[in-house]
Enzyme design. Sequence first.
Site, PDB file in Angstrom:
ATOM      1  N   HIS A 179      82.594  24.574  39.570  1.00  0.00           N
ATOM      2  CA  HIS A 179      83.976  25.027  39.579  1.00  0.00           C
ATOM      3  C   HIS A 179      84.872  23.867  39.152  1.00  0.00           C
ATOM      4  O   HIS A 179      84.540  22.699  39.358  1.00  0.00           O
ATOM      5  CB  HIS A 179      84.366  25.507  40.976  1.00  0.00           C
ATOM      6  CG  HIS A 179      83.595  26.697  41.434  1.00  0.00           C
ATOM      7  ND1 HIS A 179      83.791  27.956  40.909  1.00  0.00           N
ATOM      8  CD2 HIS A 179      82.620  26.828  42.362  1.00  0.00           C
ATOM      9  CE1 HIS A 179      82.970  28.810  41.491  1.00  0.00           C
ATOM     10  NE2 HIS A 179      82.247  28.152  42.379  1.00  0.00           N
ATOM     11  N   CYS A 237      86.068  25.460  34.934  1.00  0.00           N
ATOM     12  CA  CYS A 237      87.462  25.827  34.685  1.00  0.00           C
ATOM     13  C   CYS A 237      88.322  24.569  34.676  1.00  0.00           C
ATOM     14  O   CYS A 237      88.005  23.573  35.312  1.00  0.00           O
ATOM     15  CB  CYS A 237      87.962  26.778  35.775  1.00  0.00           C
ATOM     16  SG  CYS A 237      87.119  28.370  35.805  1.00  0.00           S
TER      17      CYS A 237
END
Length: 390
Positions: free
Chosen positions: A234, A276
């Site tokens: 992430h 991300c």
Amino acid sequence: MAFLVSGTLRMASQIAGARDSLGRKGKYNLQGPRVALTLSSPEVSASTIAVLEDVFQTLGFESCQRREASVQDFLRELTGFREQLDAHGGPMGCVLVALVGPCGQLRQPQQLVRELSHCGALWGCPKVFLLLSGTSGGAHKPGAFLTSLGELCGRCPHWSLLQLLTEVFCRTAEESSGATYCPVLRSSLRGALCLGDVEPWRPKAFQEELARFREQLDTHKDPVSCALVALMAHGGPQGQLLGADGQEVQPEALVQELNCCGALRGCPKIFLLQACRGGHRDAGMGPKGRPWFWRWLQAPPAIPSHADILQIDVDAQGCIAYRDEEKGSDFIQTLVEVLRTDPRGDLLELLTEVNRQVCELDVLGPDCDERRKACLEIYSSLRRRLCLQV
């Protein structure tokens, strides 16, 4: 009910020899056999024992033993169990002992814990004790706790044992409102104890694994020509990598870890980042000024708004950009020379050549008399080859 988790060692002089069981991640190494033992008094129901054995299997314990004895004989049975482990001849991974007896008879288990702490095969290894007894009314009901523990272990195998027990304790307290007992946890564990097959991801583990990878390359006998590292996690809005526990690590720190590798000195190091970098969803940009019916005749694909950009920084992030007061920028001069030499070449390839020449230069800035080094950083989102002259 009462619960006890113990990871004690026999004496302080044995701690240094047992550090290997924690590894480099502050986590217990469970490579050895996992052994479980149930010591139960005769009045314990067979259904409770069956649920307990299911929990053992869910936690990955290969060997599950059961011994029935009165609570007064638990110490003698545990001594025999310790002697059996010492006679095994090899190190153990983990041991779990469930002590199941009537209410009020398992209040002082310290002697039982000390007995297993004397086991040489378990030095530095986690020793887990579950003390299960009846309620204050005499009803023997450890099954609800065990069922909740088994269900949670199967659903969250990546959780550490402390996380599992904390959640189970919370559920037990909520389901037993009005009761006069509460679960109790005691721990002297020196690291994370994960009994499941899935290891919890920590962002710092990336850097630790890269450090181990670098050490492996430095000890490699044959020369290394290139290294490729893929990082998938992430991500945050500032480019940081995020772990499941909310901790962060910057990719630059991971790149720097591999830059220190002697075996890769002068070799290409490729990093692929799948993460991300914020929450924006790019709808892309389509052609403008076309009639509404144009899309029915010809539908050109939308282009990402960040595409077709080429950016060259003369220095890395946080570094000084050097410029000679008389000659000007070494980067600009080198770039002009390379473009004049091959004006029809691919610009990315030409910039790579410019960077090679700049890296070979010894630059002298106005801030000091010592020679310094410089290196370009090239950012590209070009979708095609770019040649300035056809």
